[in-house]
Write a protein that holds these residues in place. Structure first.
Motif, short mmCIF file in Angstrom:
data_model
loop_
_atom_site.label_atom_id
_atom_site.label_comp_id
_atom_site.label_asym_id
_atom_site.label_seq_id
_atom_site.Cartn_x
_atom_site.Cartn_y
_atom_site.Cartn_z
N ARG A 9 0.83 -1.21 0.00
CA ARG A 9 0.00 0.00 0.00
C ARG A 9 0.86 1.25 0.00
O ARG A 9 0.56 2.24 -0.69
CB ARG A 9 -0.92 -0.02 1.22
CG ARG A 9 -1.80 1.21 1.34
CD ARG A 9 -2.71 1.13 2.55
NE ARG A 9 -3.48 2.34 2.71
CZ ARG A 9 -4.39 2.53 3.66
NH1 ARG A 9 -4.63 1.58 4.54
NH2 ARG A 9 -5.05 3.68 3.75
N GLN A 10 1.94 1.26 0.77
CA GLN A 10 2.82 2.42 0.82
C GLN A 10 3.50 2.66 -0.53
O GLN A 10 3.69 3.81 -0.95
CB GLN A 10 3.87 2.23 1.92
CG GLN A 10 3.30 2.33 3.32
CD GLN A 10 4.35 1.99 4.38
OE1 GLN A 10 5.14 1.06 4.22
NE2 GLN A 10 4.35 2.74 5.47
N GLU A 13 0.96 4.28 -2.75
CA GLU A 13 0.78 5.69 -2.40
C GLU A 13 1.94 6.53 -2.95
O GLU A 13 1.72 7.63 -3.47
CB GLU A 13 0.68 5.86 -0.89
CG GLU A 13 -0.61 5.31 -0.29
CD GLU A 13 -0.61 5.40 1.22
OE1 GLU A 13 0.45 5.74 1.80
OE2 GLU A 13 -1.68 5.16 1.84
#
Length: 558
Positions: A9-10, A13
Protein backbone atom coordinates in the motif's frame (compact mmCIF):
# COMPACT_ATOMS: atom_id res chain seq x y z
CA UNK A 1 12.22 5.07 2.07
CA UNK A 2 12.84 1.74 0.36
CA UNK A 3 10.96 -1.27 -0.76
CA UNK A 4 12.13 -3.39 2.17
CA UNK A 5 10.39 -1.12 4.72
CA UNK A 6 7.37 -0.25 2.60
CA UNK A 7 4.17 -2.25 2.37
CA UNK A 8 2.43 -2.76 -0.95
CA UNK A 9 0.00 0.00 0.00
CA UNK A 10 2.82 2.42 0.82
CA UNK A 11 4.47 1.72 -2.53
CA UNK A 12 1.19 2.42 -4.30
CA UNK A 13 0.78 5.69 -2.40
CA UNK A 14 4.32 6.73 -3.31
CA UNK A 15 3.71 5.87 -6.96
CA UNK A 16 0.32 7.60 -7.25
CA UNK A 17 1.61 11.10 -7.98
CA UNK A 18 4.29 9.72 -10.26
CA UNK A 19 1.70 7.76 -12.23
CA UNK A 20 -0.52 10.81 -12.59
CA UNK A 21 2.45 12.89 -13.73
CA UNK A 22 3.29 10.29 -16.35
CA UNK A 23 -0.35 10.29 -17.44
CA UNK A 24 -0.25 14.07 -17.92
CA UNK A 25 2.96 13.80 -19.95
CA UNK A 26 1.64 11.03 -22.19
CA UNK A 27 -1.83 12.57 -22.58
CA UNK A 28 -0.40 15.93 -23.64
CA UNK A 29 1.59 14.17 -26.35
CA UNK A 30 -0.96 11.65 -27.59
CA UNK A 31 -3.96 13.98 -27.58
CA UNK A 32 -2.47 16.00 -30.46
CA UNK A 33 -0.98 13.10 -32.41
CA UNK A 34 -3.97 12.42 -34.63
CA UNK A 35 -4.79 16.13 -34.98
CA UNK A 36 -1.39 17.34 -36.20
CA UNK A 37 -2.23 17.20 -39.93
CA UNK A 38 -5.29 19.40 -39.29
CA UNK A 39 -3.37 21.70 -36.92
CA UNK A 40 -0.51 22.23 -39.37
CA UNK A 41 -3.00 22.77 -42.22
CA UNK A 42 -4.91 25.42 -40.25
CA UNK A 43 -1.67 27.21 -39.34
CA UNK A 44 -0.52 27.21 -42.97
CA UNK A 45 2.39 24.83 -42.46
CA UNK A 46 3.96 22.48 -45.00
CA UNK A 47 5.46 18.98 -44.63
CA UNK A 48 8.69 20.45 -43.20
CA UNK A 49 6.64 22.31 -40.57
CA UNK A 50 4.80 19.09 -39.70
CA UNK A 51 8.14 17.35 -39.16
CA UNK A 52 9.51 20.19 -37.03
CA UNK A 53 6.40 20.33 -34.83
CA UNK A 54 7.35 16.80 -33.77
CA UNK A 55 11.13 17.12 -34.02
CA UNK A 56 11.35 20.30 -31.91
CA UNK A 57 9.85 18.48 -28.93
CA UNK A 58 12.02 15.40 -29.42
CA UNK A 59 15.13 17.55 -29.86
CA UNK A 60 14.74 19.50 -26.62
CA UNK A 61 13.64 16.33 -24.82
CA UNK A 62 16.84 14.61 -25.93
CA UNK A 63 19.01 17.55 -24.85
CA UNK A 64 17.19 18.08 -21.54
CA UNK A 65 17.04 14.42 -20.46
CA UNK A 66 20.69 13.97 -19.39
CA UNK A 67 20.61 17.41 -17.75
CA UNK A 68 17.64 16.45 -15.59
CA UNK A 69 19.26 13.09 -14.91
CA UNK A 70 22.44 14.72 -13.66
CA UNK A 71 20.42 17.19 -11.57
CA UNK A 72 18.61 14.24 -9.97
CA UNK A 73 21.95 13.05 -8.57
CA UNK A 74 22.56 16.51 -7.11
CA UNK A 75 19.22 17.98 -5.97
CA UNK A 76 15.88 16.98 -4.42
CA UNK A 77 14.12 14.75 -6.94
CA UNK A 78 10.59 15.64 -5.85
CA UNK A 79 11.18 19.34 -6.45
CA UNK A 80 12.74 18.59 -9.82
CA UNK A 81 9.87 16.45 -11.12
CA UNK A 82 7.34 19.07 -9.97
CA UNK A 83 9.33 21.75 -11.80
CA UNK A 84 9.48 19.60 -14.94
CA UNK A 85 5.71 19.08 -14.78
CA UNK A 86 5.06 22.83 -14.48
CA UNK A 87 7.31 23.60 -17.47
CA UNK A 88 5.74 20.85 -19.55
CA UNK A 89 2.10 21.75 -18.94
CA UNK A 90 2.72 25.50 -19.10
CA UNK A 91 4.30 25.19 -22.54
CA UNK A 92 1.57 22.80 -23.67
CA UNK A 93 -1.15 25.26 -22.69
CA UNK A 94 0.73 28.13 -24.38
CA UNK A 95 0.90 26.09 -27.60
CA UNK A 96 -2.89 26.27 -27.75
CA UNK A 97 -2.59 30.00 -28.47
CA UNK A 98 -0.29 29.53 -31.49
CA UNK A 99 -1.09 31.75 -34.48
CA UNK A 100 1.29 30.16 -36.95
CA UNK A 101 3.47 27.08 -37.33
CA UNK A 102 6.55 28.92 -36.01
CA UNK A 103 4.87 29.73 -32.69
CA UNK A 104 3.67 26.15 -32.34
CA UNK A 105 7.17 24.79 -32.99
CA UNK A 106 8.66 27.20 -30.40
CA UNK A 107 6.19 26.24 -27.66
CA UNK A 108 6.63 22.55 -28.49
CA UNK A 109 10.39 23.02 -28.02
CA UNK A 110 9.82 24.39 -24.51
CA UNK A 111 7.41 21.51 -23.88
CA UNK A 112 10.27 19.11 -24.63
CA UNK A 113 12.37 20.58 -21.81
CA UNK A 114 9.73 19.54 -19.31
CA UNK A 115 9.18 16.21 -21.05
CA UNK A 116 12.87 15.39 -20.67
CA UNK A 117 12.58 15.93 -16.94
CA UNK A 118 9.50 13.76 -16.60
CA UNK A 119 11.10 10.97 -18.65
CA UNK A 120 14.39 10.97 -16.72
CA UNK A 121 13.10 11.60 -13.21
CA UNK A 122 10.27 9.07 -13.34
CA UNK A 123 12.79 6.31 -14.11
CA UNK A 124 15.12 7.40 -11.31
CA UNK A 125 12.37 7.76 -8.71
CA UNK A 126 10.94 4.35 -9.61
CA UNK A 127 14.37 2.85 -8.96
CA UNK A 128 14.36 4.55 -5.53
CA UNK A 129 11.07 2.85 -4.64
CA UNK A 130 11.04 -0.48 -6.49
CA UNK A 131 13.86 -2.96 -7.17
CA UNK A 132 14.48 -4.08 -10.79
CA UNK A 133 13.23 -7.60 -10.00
CA UNK A 134 9.98 -6.34 -8.41
CA UNK A 135 9.30 -3.72 -11.08
CA UNK A 136 7.18 -6.08 -13.15
CA UNK A 137 4.75 -6.52 -10.25
CA UNK A 138 3.66 -2.94 -10.76
CA UNK A 139 3.70 -2.95 -14.55
CA UNK A 140 -0.06 -3.44 -14.59
CA UNK A 141 -0.45 0.04 -13.08
CA UNK A 142 1.89 1.61 -15.58
CA UNK A 143 0.14 -0.36 -18.32
CA UNK A 144 -3.22 1.02 -17.21
CA UNK A 145 -1.87 4.57 -17.27
CA UNK A 146 -0.32 4.00 -20.69
CA UNK A 147 -3.56 2.47 -21.96
CA UNK A 148 -5.67 5.37 -20.76
CA UNK A 149 -3.31 7.98 -22.23
CA UNK A 150 -2.30 6.26 -25.46
CA UNK A 151 -5.76 4.95 -26.34
CA UNK A 152 -7.85 7.76 -24.88
CA UNK A 153 -5.55 10.60 -25.96
CA UNK A 154 -5.82 10.20 -29.75
CA UNK A 155 -9.54 9.52 -29.52
CA UNK A 156 -10.14 12.54 -27.27
CA UNK A 157 -7.92 14.74 -29.44
CA UNK A 158 -9.66 13.65 -32.63
CA UNK A 159 -13.09 14.21 -31.05
CA UNK A 160 -12.18 17.70 -29.81
CA UNK A 161 -10.76 18.60 -33.23
CA UNK A 162 -13.76 17.31 -35.16
CA UNK A 163 -16.45 18.64 -32.80
CA UNK A 164 -14.95 21.76 -31.21
CA UNK A 165 -11.49 23.15 -31.99
CA UNK A 166 -8.00 21.62 -32.05
CA UNK A 167 -6.78 24.23 -29.54
CA UNK A 168 -8.60 22.35 -26.78
CA UNK A 169 -6.11 19.52 -27.32
CA UNK A 170 -3.53 21.66 -25.53
CA UNK A 171 -5.73 22.64 -22.57
CA UNK A 172 -7.23 19.30 -21.59
CA UNK A 173 -4.30 18.12 -19.42
CA UNK A 174 -4.18 21.18 -17.13
CA UNK A 175 -6.57 19.87 -14.41
CA UNK A 176 -4.69 16.56 -14.28
CA UNK A 177 -1.38 18.43 -13.94
CA UNK A 178 -2.64 20.43 -10.96
CA UNK A 179 -3.81 17.23 -9.28
CA UNK A 180 -0.46 15.55 -10.00
CA UNK A 181 1.48 18.41 -8.37
CA UNK A 182 -0.62 18.19 -5.20
CA UNK A 183 -0.37 14.39 -4.94
CA UNK A 184 3.40 14.43 -5.59
CA UNK A 185 3.83 16.95 -2.78
CA UNK A 186 1.86 14.78 -0.33
CA UNK A 187 2.95 11.24 -1.20
CA UNK A 188 6.44 11.28 -2.73
CA UNK A 189 9.45 10.85 -0.45
CA UNK A 190 12.37 10.05 -2.79
CA UNK A 191 15.87 9.10 -1.74
CA UNK A 192 18.17 12.04 -0.96
CA UNK A 193 20.73 13.18 -3.54
CA UNK A 194 23.68 10.81 -3.89
CA UNK A 195 26.26 13.60 -4.19
CA UNK A 196 27.23 16.22 -1.59
CA UNK A 197 28.98 18.65 -3.93
CA UNK A 198 26.85 20.38 -6.54
CA UNK A 199 28.51 21.12 -9.89
CA UNK A 200 26.69 21.61 -13.18
CA UNK A 201 28.44 21.11 -16.51
CA UNK A 202 27.15 24.27 -18.24
CA UNK A 203 29.74 24.12 -21.04
CA UNK A 204 28.79 20.53 -21.77
CA UNK A 205 25.10 21.51 -21.95
CA UNK A 206 25.84 24.22 -24.54
CA UNK A 207 28.04 21.96 -26.66
CA UNK A 208 25.56 19.09 -26.60
CA UNK A 209 22.68 21.38 -27.59
CA UNK A 210 24.75 22.95 -30.37
CA UNK A 211 25.89 19.64 -31.84
CA UNK A 212 22.49 17.97 -31.84
CA UNK A 213 20.63 21.06 -33.07
CA UNK A 214 22.98 21.71 -36.01
CA UNK A 215 22.79 18.05 -37.04
CA UNK A 216 18.99 17.97 -37.05
CA UNK A 217 18.57 21.34 -38.76
CA UNK A 218 20.89 20.09 -41.48
CA UNK A 219 19.05 16.79 -41.89
CA UNK A 220 15.65 18.48 -42.08
CA UNK A 221 16.60 21.45 -44.25
CA UNK A 222 19.10 20.05 -46.75
CA UNK A 223 18.27 18.26 -49.99
CA UNK A 224 17.88 18.60 -53.69
CA UNK A 225 14.14 19.29 -53.93
CA UNK A 226 12.68 22.73 -54.51
CA UNK A 227 11.27 22.77 -50.98
CA UNK A 228 14.70 22.42 -49.36
CA UNK A 229 16.58 25.44 -48.11
CA UNK A 230 19.93 24.32 -49.55
CA UNK A 231 21.53 21.36 -51.30
CA UNK A 232 23.33 18.38 -49.82
CA UNK A 233 26.58 19.69 -51.35
CA UNK A 234 26.63 23.35 -50.37
CA UNK A 235 28.46 25.73 -48.07
CA UNK A 236 25.50 25.63 -45.66
CA UNK A 237 25.87 21.86 -45.42
CA UNK A 238 29.61 22.18 -44.78
CA UNK A 239 29.08 24.76 -42.03
CA UNK A 240 26.26 22.91 -40.26
CA UNK A 241 27.70 19.42 -40.51
CA UNK A 242 31.21 20.61 -39.68
CA UNK A 243 29.87 22.62 -36.74
CA UNK A 244 27.96 19.61 -35.43
CA UNK A 245 31.05 17.39 -35.61
CA UNK A 246 33.29 20.03 -33.99
CA UNK A 247 30.82 20.67 -31.16
CA UNK A 248 30.50 16.91 -30.65
CA UNK A 249 34.28 16.47 -30.37
CA UNK A 250 34.54 19.40 -27.94
CA UNK A 251 31.69 17.90 -25.91
CA UNK A 252 33.64 14.64 -25.51
CA UNK A 253 36.78 16.56 -24.46
CA UNK A 254 34.84 18.63 -21.92
CA UNK A 255 33.09 15.56 -20.49
CA UNK A 256 36.42 13.79 -20.00
CA UNK A 257 37.80 16.76 -18.06
CA UNK A 258 34.68 17.76 -16.10
CA UNK A 259 34.41 16.95 -12.37
CA UNK A 260 30.63 16.38 -12.78
CA UNK A 261 30.14 15.49 -16.46
CA UNK A 262 26.70 15.75 -18.00
CA UNK A 263 27.14 12.31 -19.57
CA UNK A 264 29.86 10.40 -17.64
CA UNK A 265 31.79 8.78 -20.50
CA UNK A 266 33.27 6.26 -18.07
CA UNK A 267 29.86 4.55 -18.16
CA UNK A 268 30.70 3.40 -21.69
CA UNK A 269 33.29 1.05 -20.16
CA UNK A 270 30.28 -0.94 -19.00
CA UNK A 271 29.29 -3.22 -21.88
CA UNK A 272 25.68 -3.34 -20.70
CA UNK A 273 25.38 0.46 -20.87
CA UNK A 274 27.12 0.78 -24.24
CA UNK A 275 25.09 -1.91 -25.99
CA UNK A 276 21.85 -0.67 -24.40
CA UNK A 277 22.60 2.81 -25.75
CA UNK A 278 23.10 1.44 -29.27
CA UNK A 279 19.88 -0.54 -29.04
CA UNK A 280 18.00 2.47 -27.62
CA UNK A 281 19.08 4.70 -30.50
CA UNK A 282 17.79 2.17 -33.01
CA UNK A 283 14.55 1.54 -31.09
CA UNK A 284 13.98 5.30 -30.82
CA UNK A 285 14.28 5.70 -34.58
CA UNK A 286 11.85 2.84 -35.25
CA UNK A 287 9.39 3.77 -32.49
CA UNK A 288 9.08 7.55 -32.87
CA UNK A 289 9.42 7.56 -36.64
CA UNK A 290 6.75 4.99 -37.35
CA UNK A 291 4.30 6.23 -34.69
CA UNK A 292 4.47 9.82 -35.96
CA UNK A 293 3.99 8.96 -39.62
CA UNK A 294 1.40 6.23 -39.06
CA UNK A 295 -1.08 8.90 -37.97
CA UNK A 296 -0.22 10.90 -41.06
CA UNK A 297 -0.64 7.80 -43.22
CA UNK A 298 -4.17 7.27 -41.88
CA UNK A 299 -5.19 10.83 -42.72
CA UNK A 300 -3.12 11.62 -45.80
CA UNK A 301 -3.12 8.21 -47.48
CA UNK A 302 -6.48 6.82 -46.37
CA UNK A 303 -8.53 10.01 -46.03
CA UNK A 304 -9.40 9.46 -42.36
CA UNK A 305 -10.58 12.20 -40.02
CA UNK A 306 -8.57 12.78 -36.79
CA UNK A 307 -11.06 10.70 -34.77
CA UNK A 308 -10.95 7.87 -37.30
CA UNK A 309 -7.15 8.00 -37.36
CA UNK A 310 -7.12 7.58 -33.57
CA UNK A 311 -9.23 4.46 -33.86
CA UNK A 312 -7.19 3.08 -36.77
CA UNK A 313 -3.89 3.21 -34.84
CA UNK A 314 -5.27 1.22 -31.89
CA UNK A 315 -3.64 -2.09 -33.02
CA UNK A 316 -0.14 -0.63 -32.56
CA UNK A 317 -1.04 0.86 -29.19
CA UNK A 318 -2.67 -2.40 -28.11
CA UNK A 319 0.39 -4.42 -29.11
CA UNK A 320 2.67 -2.08 -27.15
CA UNK A 321 0.55 -2.15 -24.00
CA UNK A 322 -0.14 -5.88 -23.93
CA UNK A 323 3.49 -6.78 -24.62
CA UNK A 324 4.91 -4.36 -22.04
CA UNK A 325 2.56 -5.48 -19.25
CA UNK A 326 2.76 -9.23 -19.94
CA UNK A 327 6.53 -9.26 -20.48
CA UNK A 328 7.06 -7.00 -17.43
CA UNK A 329 5.25 -9.49 -15.21
CA UNK A 330 7.13 -12.46 -16.70
CA UNK A 331 10.47 -10.73 -16.14
CA UNK A 332 9.50 -9.93 -12.55
CA UNK A 333 8.42 -13.52 -11.94
CA UNK A 334 11.45 -15.29 -13.40
CA UNK A 335 14.15 -12.58 -13.25
CA UNK A 336 15.19 -13.25 -16.86
CA UNK A 337 14.86 -10.67 -19.58
CA UNK A 338 17.14 -11.37 -22.54
CA UNK A 339 14.89 -13.68 -24.57
CA UNK A 340 12.02 -11.17 -24.37
CA UNK A 341 14.17 -8.21 -25.41
CA UNK A 342 15.76 -10.09 -28.32
CA UNK A 343 12.30 -11.14 -29.51
CA UNK A 344 11.17 -7.51 -29.23
CA UNK A 345 13.89 -6.27 -31.56
CA UNK A 346 12.99 -8.97 -34.09
CA UNK A 347 9.32 -7.96 -34.03
CA UNK A 348 10.26 -4.29 -34.39
CA UNK A 349 12.32 -5.01 -37.49
CA UNK A 350 9.65 -7.22 -39.04
CA UNK A 351 6.94 -4.64 -38.31
CA UNK A 352 8.97 -1.80 -39.87
CA UNK A 353 9.69 -3.89 -42.98
CA UNK A 354 6.02 -4.76 -43.42
CA UNK A 355 4.91 -1.15 -42.92
CA UNK A 356 7.25 -0.12 -45.75
CA UNK A 357 5.04 -2.12 -48.16
CA UNK A 358 1.88 -0.08 -47.48
CA UNK A 359 -0.26 1.39 -50.27
CA UNK A 360 -3.26 3.68 -50.01
CA UNK A 361 -5.58 0.71 -50.56
CA UNK A 362 -3.76 -1.99 -48.56
CA UNK A 363 -6.24 -4.26 -46.80
CA UNK A 364 -6.68 -2.72 -43.35
CA UNK A 365 -6.53 -6.11 -41.64
CA UNK A 366 -2.95 -6.46 -42.91
CA UNK A 367 -2.16 -2.89 -41.82
CA UNK A 368 -3.46 -3.76 -38.34
CA UNK A 369 -1.27 -6.88 -38.15
CA UNK A 370 1.80 -4.86 -39.18
CA UNK A 371 1.06 -2.23 -36.52
CA UNK A 372 0.45 -4.91 -33.89
CA UNK A 373 3.87 -6.48 -34.56
CA UNK A 374 5.61 -3.10 -34.40
CA UNK A 375 3.84 -2.15 -31.15
CA UNK A 376 4.59 -5.50 -29.50
CA UNK A 377 8.27 -5.21 -30.44
CA UNK A 378 8.60 -1.73 -28.96
CA UNK A 379 6.65 -2.75 -25.84
CA UNK A 380 9.00 -5.68 -25.17
CA UNK A 381 12.12 -3.57 -25.65
CA UNK A 382 11.78 0.10 -24.78
CA UNK A 383 11.48 0.23 -20.97
CA UNK A 384 13.40 -2.99 -20.40
CA UNK A 385 16.58 -1.43 -21.81
CA UNK A 386 16.41 1.20 -19.05
CA UNK A 387 15.73 -1.54 -16.49
CA UNK A 388 18.80 -3.51 -17.62
CA UNK A 389 21.06 -0.47 -17.26
CA UNK A 390 19.66 0.43 -13.83
CA UNK A 391 20.35 -3.13 -12.71
CA UNK A 392 24.13 -2.73 -13.23
CA UNK A 393 24.70 1.02 -12.79
CA UNK A 394 26.42 2.36 -9.70
CA UNK A 395 23.82 3.83 -7.29
CA UNK A 396 25.43 7.27 -7.31
CA UNK A 397 25.34 7.30 -11.14
CA UNK A 398 21.78 6.02 -11.41
CA UNK A 399 20.34 9.34 -12.61
CA UNK A 400 23.00 9.81 -15.27
CA UNK A 401 22.80 6.16 -16.39
CA UNK A 402 19.00 6.07 -16.61
CA UNK A 403 18.76 9.41 -18.37
CA UNK A 404 21.66 8.41 -20.62
CA UNK A 405 19.68 5.55 -22.14
CA UNK A 406 16.53 7.69 -22.34
CA UNK A 407 18.57 10.50 -23.93
CA UNK A 408 19.96 8.30 -26.69
CA UNK A 409 16.50 6.82 -27.33
CA UNK A 410 15.08 10.35 -27.67
CA UNK A 411 18.04 11.35 -29.82
CA UNK A 412 17.44 8.34 -32.05
CA UNK A 413 13.76 9.26 -32.26
CA UNK A 414 14.63 12.86 -33.15
CA UNK A 415 17.04 11.78 -35.87
CA UNK A 416 14.56 9.18 -37.10
CA UNK A 417 11.66 11.63 -37.39
CA UNK A 418 13.94 14.22 -39.06
CA UNK A 419 15.38 11.80 -41.61
CA UNK A 420 12.06 10.10 -42.32
CA UNK A 421 10.30 13.47 -42.55
CA UNK A 422 12.93 14.83 -44.96
CA UNK A 423 12.66 11.67 -47.08
CA UNK A 424 8.86 11.93 -47.06
CA UNK A 425 8.88 15.61 -48.07
CA UNK A 426 11.34 14.95 -50.90
CA UNK A 427 9.41 11.90 -52.15
CA UNK A 428 6.03 13.66 -52.03
CA UNK A 429 7.44 16.69 -53.85
CA UNK A 430 8.85 14.46 -56.59
CA UNK A 431 5.64 12.45 -56.91
CA UNK A 432 3.49 15.60 -57.19
CA UNK A 433 5.67 16.66 -60.13
CA UNK A 434 5.48 13.19 -61.71
CA UNK A 435 1.68 13.11 -61.34
CA UNK A 436 1.20 16.70 -62.45
CA UNK A 437 -0.73 15.72 -65.60
CA UNK A 438 -3.11 13.45 -63.67
CA UNK A 439 -3.67 16.11 -61.01
CA UNK A 440 -4.27 18.80 -63.64
CA UNK A 441 -6.83 16.65 -65.44
CA UNK A 442 -8.66 15.88 -62.18
CA UNK A 443 -8.69 19.55 -61.13
CA UNK A 444 -9.94 20.65 -64.54
CA UNK A 445 -12.95 18.36 -64.21
CA UNK A 446 -13.96 20.22 -61.03
CA UNK A 447 -14.13 23.68 -62.61
CA UNK A 448 -13.85 26.62 -60.19
CA UNK A 449 -13.50 24.31 -57.18
CA UNK A 450 -10.56 22.61 -58.88
CA UNK A 451 -8.83 25.95 -59.41
CA UNK A 452 -9.12 26.74 -55.69
CA UNK A 453 -7.66 23.36 -54.74
CA UNK A 454 -4.84 23.81 -57.26
CA UNK A 455 -3.98 27.21 -55.77
CA UNK A 456 -3.79 25.61 -52.33
CA UNK A 457 -1.44 22.89 -53.64
CA UNK A 458 0.86 25.62 -54.96
CA UNK A 459 1.38 27.05 -51.46
CA UNK A 460 2.85 23.78 -50.18
CA UNK A 461 0.40 23.72 -47.25
CA UNK A 462 -0.55 20.20 -46.13
CA UNK A 463 -3.88 19.33 -47.77
CA UNK A 464 -6.83 18.21 -45.67
CA UNK A 465 -7.30 14.98 -47.63
CA UNK A 466 -10.59 13.89 -46.06
CA UNK A 467 -12.27 17.01 -47.51
CA UNK A 468 -10.91 16.71 -51.06
CA UNK A 469 -13.20 15.59 -53.91
CA UNK A 470 -12.83 11.87 -54.68
CA UNK A 471 -11.25 12.40 -58.10
CA UNK A 472 -8.35 14.35 -56.53
CA UNK A 473 -8.24 12.55 -53.22
CA UNK A 474 -7.30 9.18 -54.75
CA UNK A 475 -4.24 10.69 -56.42
CA UNK A 476 -3.12 12.54 -53.29
CA UNK A 477 -3.63 9.45 -51.14
CA UNK A 478 -1.50 7.39 -53.52
CA UNK A 479 1.28 9.99 -53.45
CA UNK A 480 1.41 10.18 -49.65
CA UNK A 481 1.13 6.40 -49.26
CA UNK A 482 4.21 5.89 -51.43
CA UNK A 483 6.14 8.62 -49.61
CA UNK A 484 5.28 7.36 -46.11
CA UNK A 485 6.00 3.73 -47.02
CA UNK A 486 9.43 4.74 -48.32
CA UNK A 487 10.16 6.59 -45.07
CA UNK A 488 9.22 3.49 -43.02
CA UNK A 489 11.91 1.55 -44.87
CA UNK A 490 14.54 3.76 -43.23
CA UNK A 491 13.70 2.23 -39.83
CA UNK A 492 14.51 -1.34 -40.93
CA UNK A 493 18.35 -1.27 -40.82
CA UNK A 494 18.25 0.44 -37.43
CA UNK A 495 15.98 -2.31 -36.09
CA UNK A 496 18.58 -4.83 -37.29
CA UNK A 497 21.26 -2.84 -35.41
CA UNK A 498 19.20 -3.00 -32.21
CA UNK A 499 18.87 -6.78 -32.61
CA UNK A 500 22.65 -7.19 -32.92
CA UNK A 501 23.30 -4.94 -29.89
CA UNK A 502 20.79 -6.75 -27.69
CA UNK A 503 22.12 -10.14 -28.78
CA UNK A 504 25.51 -9.32 -27.25
CA UNK A 505 24.16 -7.84 -23.98
CA UNK A 506 25.50 -9.67 -20.89
CA UNK A 507 22.68 -11.77 -19.45
CA UNK A 508 22.86 -10.42 -15.87
CA UNK A 509 20.06 -11.50 -13.53
CA UNK A 510 17.95 -8.74 -12.01
CA UNK A 511 18.57 -7.79 -8.39
CA UNK A 512 15.80 -7.53 -5.79
CA UNK A 513 17.50 -4.54 -4.14
CA UNK A 514 16.36 -0.94 -4.52
CA UNK A 515 18.88 1.83 -5.22
CA UNK A 516 19.14 2.84 -1.56
CA UNK A 517 19.52 -0.76 -0.40
CA UNK A 518 22.35 -1.30 -2.88
CA UNK A 519 24.09 1.85 -1.69
CA UNK A 520 23.70 0.94 1.98
CA UNK A 521 24.87 -2.64 1.40
CA UNK A 522 27.91 -1.45 -0.52
CA UNK A 523 28.83 1.06 2.17
CA UNK A 524 28.45 -1.63 4.83
CA UNK A 525 30.66 -3.96 2.80
CA UNK A 526 33.36 -1.30 2.47
CA UNK A 527 33.14 -0.44 6.17
CA UNK A 528 33.55 -4.10 7.11
CA UNK A 529 36.52 -4.46 4.79
CA UNK A 530 38.07 -1.31 6.27
CA UNK A 531 37.52 -2.53 9.85
CA UNK A 532 39.35 -5.73 8.99
CA UNK A 533 42.35 -3.66 7.95
CA UNK A 534 41.94 -4.24 4.25
CA UNK A 535 41.88 -0.55 3.27
CA UNK A 536 41.69 3.03 4.48
CA UNK A 537 38.24 4.37 5.35
CA UNK A 538 36.34 5.37 2.22
CA UNK A 539 33.95 8.35 2.20
CA UNK A 540 30.31 7.41 1.72
CA UNK A 541 30.08 9.65 -1.33
CA UNK A 542 32.87 7.87 -3.19
CA UNK A 543 32.51 5.09 -5.72
CA UNK A 544 30.78 2.02 -4.40
CA UNK A 545 29.99 -1.38 -5.81
CA UNK A 546 26.66 -1.72 -7.55
CA UNK A 547 25.47 -4.79 -5.64
CA UNK A 548 25.59 -6.29 -2.19
CA UNK A 549 28.57 -8.59 -1.60
CA UNK A 550 26.64 -11.71 -2.57
CA UNK A 551 25.72 -10.13 -5.91
CA UNK A 552 29.13 -8.95 -7.11
CA UNK A 553 29.29 -11.50 -9.89
CA UNK A 554 26.66 -9.54 -11.84
CA UNK A 555 29.00 -6.55 -12.04
CA UNK A 556 31.47 -8.40 -14.24
CA UNK A 557 29.80 -7.46 -17.52
CA UNK A 558 32.45 -5.61 -19.32
Amino acid sequence: MNNATMSHRQVLEALSGLLLGMFVSMLSGTVVSTSLPVIVHDLGGDQAAFTWVVTSTLLTTAIATPIWGKLSDLFNRKVLIQLALVIFVGATAAAGFSQDAGMLIAFRAVQGIGAGGLAALSQVIMADIISPRERGRYMGLFGAVMALATVGGPLLGGFLTDVANWRWNFYVAIPFAIAALIILQITLKPAPPTRDRVRIDYFGIVLLATSVSLLLIWVTSAGDSASSWFGWWSWQTAVMLGGAVLAGILFVVVELRSAEPLVPLTMFRNRTFTLSVLASIAIGIAMFGTSVFLSQYMQMARGATPTQAGLMTLPMIGGLLIASVVVGNLISRYGRWKGFVVTGTVLTGVGAALLSTLHYDTNFFLVSVYMLLMGAGVGMTMQNLVLIVQNTARPEDLGAASSGVTFFRSLGGTIGVSVMGAALASQVSTLFVDRQADIGKALASLGKKGAEIGAQFQTGTLPEVSKLPDVVRVIVEDIYAQGIAASFLIAVPFAVLSFIAVLFLPNVSLTRMTTRERLQASEADLATYSAEGGMEAVPATGPVPTQAPQSRRSRRDG
